[in-house]
Design a protein around this motif. Structure first.
Motif: not given
Length: 530
Positions: A341, A343, A357, A381
């Motif tokens: 990701s 983030s 993020d 996640y």
């Protein structure tokens, strides 16, 4: 009587013989023919008034064009026409035969695209199968991968895209089959099959020296082909991606952050927020970012920035960005990039857990309070968190939902660190006696069903400093500081014992792997804690 007189020839010339007369007439005929060919065409004369039209004659403007008769054409043109017709006939027969073969045989593979080297480094690599014709719909049930690995499917037209959601094992042959595919227009079903082999892993390892240059080595898993790719008197931290190497070094005026190719070439320096020190360097392949904790060199109780979280592009195309909460710089005690990701997750000095993020507009999202980030799972996640009350939970970073961390069987005790990998976790635990006193340390592998097995153990004199796992979960690396009481520490900003050994362990097979001199193997996402 004479025959030569005027009455005999008229002009006194000898009469022409028959042969001469024939030659003269032939010459006159030839001259008339050439004159007719050279003369311009005469205008059409109107028909005589009493001339009757030919039977069934049609006006010249209404006459249909005639198809040339190959037999009446000159020999060269006739041969060309016959050859062209023959070629067209053969091509028509071949096209018809191929169409019949396609219907009988079904679709076939015409191209395969995959990057095996990238597939062992990160999740999300793709295998693209291209058929020789457009395909009917293909779903995941038709696809098998051996050895088994989770994947998603995206098929369109002639292409079938298979995305592996976790990294693949190294030095392994993968076989992929798609059963029962048909052309979009129907026809016979066919199976598409292919295979590819991933390369052997290469690793990097940091060696600090008490009286010389610190070095980062590139090596195979045997350690026999190790070669230094970067050296500096004081290397404080580093991280490696599949493409680049990021190194933090210490100078008298502060830290410098360098980016280079994995072989040490093309070095360039990234700008820092000021003159200060860098620690806890991490990288995000997915976002193309480097992150770190930064503190100003001139720092007092009332001035300067302390342990602010900074991110910036690995390409060096932007300025450092300091993460903020409610418009104020975030001072972080611990942080992680969330794998797969863009983030990042961090705990500030007040114990607040936050996810942010940097590529989105949502800003910092609070996730309660926490004492420690034990680990972050790939592809899901979710994070493994020790809450402020001492409980261990699996936290969903999308909505904040949480559930208790499953206990292992057998239970080896509470973990002080967890490394997640596809299929389970590695847990660093402290062993204690009946009175609660520490007696040693161990690394325990726990699979998704909670079944636990010990893979490394040290006595009270030694200490486990770092536990890391390869991207696919195929190998583990356990860094040990032997005889900690007499093991001198270096003098860097975050000092570590001078003597460190890293043991490599095969988690899926029985391969014997060596113990290497050094620490912070490139599989690690964070530096060891001193």
């Amino acid at each position: 009587m004479s025959t030569d007189g005027p009455d005999a020839g008229g002009s006194g010339e000898q009469p022409l013989t028959r042969a001469q007369l024939r030659a003269l007439r032939a010459a006159e005929t030839h001259d008339e023919t050439e004159a007719a060919l050279e003369a311009p065409p005469a205008p059409d004369a109107p028909p005589a008034p009493d001339a009757a039209p030919a039977p069934d004659a049609a006006p010249a403007l209404d006459a249909a064009p005639r198809t040339p008769d190959p037999a009446a054409a000159p020999p060269r043109e006739r041969r060309f026409t016959l050859t062209l017709l023959s070629v067209l006939g053969i091509l028509t027969l071949v096209a018809g035969a191929l169409a019949v073969v396609s219907l009988v045989q079904g679709p076939r593979l015409s191209q395969v695209q995959v990057d095996p080297a990238q597939a062992i480094e990160a999740s999300g690599s793709r295998l693209i199968l291209t058929a020789n014709q457009s395909l009917d719909a293909v779903d995941a049930e038709q696809i098998s991968v051996e050895p088994a690995v989770p994947f998603t499917v995206d098929a369109s037209g002639r292409s079938i895209g298979i995305r592996f959601t976790v990294p693949l094992h190294d030095d392994t042959t993968y076989r992929v089959a798609v059963a029962g595919v048909t052309a979009s227009g129907g026809g016979t079903e066919a199976d598409l099959e292919t295979s590819f082999r991933t390369p052997a892993s290469s690793i990097m390892l940091l060696q600090r020296s008490a009286d010389g240059a610190d070095k980062i080595f590139l090596s195979d898993l045997s350690g026999e082909k190790a070669a230094p790719v970067f050296e500096h008197p004081r290397i404080s931290d580093y991280r490696a991606t599949s493409d680049v190497l990021v190194v933090a070094v210490e100078e008298e005026e502060g830290s410098h952050l360098l980016v280079m190719n994995r072989d040490g070439s093309d070095q360039r320096e990234l700008p820092l927020p000021g003159e200060g020190y860098v620690s806890s360097v991490q990288v995000s392949d997915r976002a193309g970012l480097v992150g770190y904790s930064y503190s100003d060199r001139d720092l007092t109780e009332t001035t300067g920035r302390a342990s602010v979280l900074v991110t910036q592009a690995l390409s060096g195309t932007d300025e450092p960005r300091i993460v903020q909460i409610d418009g104020k710089d975030a001072n972080v005690a611990e942080w992680r990039f969330v794998p797969d990701s863009t983030s990042l997750l961090f705990i500030d000095f007040n114990g607040s857990l936050t996810v942010e993020d940097p590529t989105g507009d949502a800003g910092a999202q609070p996730m309660g309070t926490a004492a420690s980030i034990l680990g972050v799972n790939r592809g899901t996640y979710t994070a493994l968190i020790e809450r402020a009350d001492g409980s261990f939970v699996v936290l969903d970073l999308t909505d904040g939902a949480e559930q208790p961390l499953p206990a292992s069987d057998p239970d080896y005790g509470d973990a002080v660190g967890i490394e997640a990998f596809p299929g389970g976790t590695l847990r660093h635990v402290v062993q204690r006696d009946e009175l609660g006193m520490p007696t040693g340390q161990a690394v325990v592998r726990v699979d998704d069903q909670g079944v636990a097995s010990m893979i490394a153990e040290v006595s009270g004199e030694d200490s486990i400093l770092q536990t890391c796992v390869s991207p696919s979960g195929q190998y583990a690396a356990v860094t040990i500081a032997p005889d900690l009481a007499s093991n001198d520490y270096d003098d860097l900003l975050l000092p570590l014992p001078v003597t460190l050994h890293t043991s490599l362990i095969d988690l899926v097979g029985d391969r014997e792997l060596p113990t290497l001199s050094g620490f912070d193997i490139s599989w690690c996402r964070t530096a060891p804690l001193p």
